[in-house]
Enzyme design. Sequence first.
Site, PDB file in Angstrom:
ATOM      1  CE  LYS A   1       0.233   6.654  -4.316  1.00 43.72           C
ATOM      2  NZ  LYS A   1      -0.144   7.213  -3.017  1.00 43.72           N
TER       3      LYS A   1
ATOM      4  CE1 TYR B   1       2.809  12.113   2.734  1.00 44.62           C
ATOM      5  CE2 TYR B   1       1.972  10.866   0.862  1.00 44.62           C
ATOM      6  CZ  TYR B   1       2.751  11.890   1.371  1.00 44.62           C
ATOM      7  OH  TYR B   1       3.473  12.693   0.512  1.00 44.62           O
TER       8      TYR B   1
ATOM      9  CG  ASP C   1      -6.228  10.549   0.781  1.00 41.14           C
ATOM     10  OD1 ASP C   1      -6.338  10.199  -0.416  1.00 41.14           O
ATOM     11  OD2 ASP C   1      -5.185  11.015   1.268  1.00 41.14           O
TER      12      ASP C   1
END
Length: 433
Positions: free
Chosen positions: A267, A144, A239
């Site tokens: 995050k 994702y 990522d």
Amino acid sequence: MKRDRSIALFEKAKLYFPGGVNSPVRAFRSVGGTPLFIKRGKGSHIWDADGNEFIDYCCSWGPLILGHANPKVVNAIKHTVENGSSFGAPTELENELAELILNNNKYIEKLRFVSSGTEAVMSAIRLARGFTKRNRILKFEGCYHGHSDSLLVRAGSGLVTFGNTSSAGVPKSFVDETIVVSLNNKAAVEEAFARFKNEIACIIIEPIPANNGLLLQDKEYLQFLREICTANKSLLVFDEVISGFRIGFTGAAGYYNIKPDIITYGKIIGGGLPVGAYGASAEIMSKISPDGDVYQAGTLSGNPVAMAAGIAQLKECLKPDFYKELEAKVVFLLDQIKQNLKSGSLHPQLFSIGSIFWIAFTDKQKIQAAEQIDPDSMKHFKLLHRELLELGVYLGPSGYEVGFVSEAHSEVDLMKTAYAFIEALNKITRIYQ
Ligand SMILES: *Cc1c(COP(=O)(O)O)cnc(C)c1O
């Protein structure tokens, strides 16, 4: 467990928001029932609107590596916001957070702050395309990368496929530029490069895929991706929105000691406030505006309050043995569960890396690609999730999501959690008998 207040709040929220939420997984659809409305968090614990208390392993989906309301982070936010919350002009705090990151990370030389992981990845893709002057990108099924158009793509059938859009509203012409292949599959990547010679701008991968189960790749495979990118003058994008500052301060790049061309963060980097970043060599980053011709901007980028939270959090992550102690907590938790679990018919398997863990119901010893996850096994997770809530343990409400352990989780928390898991798993096993 009393849920009246959460149920009432959810009924109201459904009037205001699609599905009653501002991000879909929060709606509890894959585990059923009503989402809990959270009122307060402190350390490893959260309290919902009805006053129920839980040990939290969602940790806001990863950002809260110090736990909830860490005093150092809270004080940094308070102190900063008293002097204004945004200026649309540079502040010293941006330099401070950048120094903290760049001085401790040999894989990137310059970075740019944005406000979410999605934005970081979207910008990184544009940079890769601008730098290589190529259009196609290659991604993996089961990774994702946020919700930007060119990445909302699912694999079709076949070894190398153009993706199908995984969302309405994404034009087919966009996803025609995105090649999707299986994880842990060299032949598919080789075939893609053979078919689209000199057309692939970048490979993008979660080097520690943790958004669709925990699909740990072999170092050798990541090394192979590095080499095939170099050989084809394509860029390798890691990522690291989840793995950055989570698997050690330098994330997966440091863990595997592989140097990608561009790295994205999110995050943890913002200490619980909305921050993302992408970084690369000075040469690659010189393509970004105003130095270069790849445009990218943000009104609230480098927001001082968010920078202050990030600085406070990342300073803690740099303490000696910080990551060793975090990993030890997960090892302890998983050992406690494994040692005390009666082997039933469900085959719960616990996977982990650093302070990330994932439970899967499978008889496979290793799961390295999305198609190895049995969708039917998610019915077991649904029951487990429900039982754990009753026992005061909060996991992210989907069996495809991983759990996170924070610095704030104590040995008592971990023991209680292990007992809850054992009790819940034994109960589920009995349901099936
Ligand atoms: C969470 C995540 C994103 C998206 O970040 P948001 O802040 O939710 O936009 C992108 N990539 C990875 C690997 C993620 O885990």
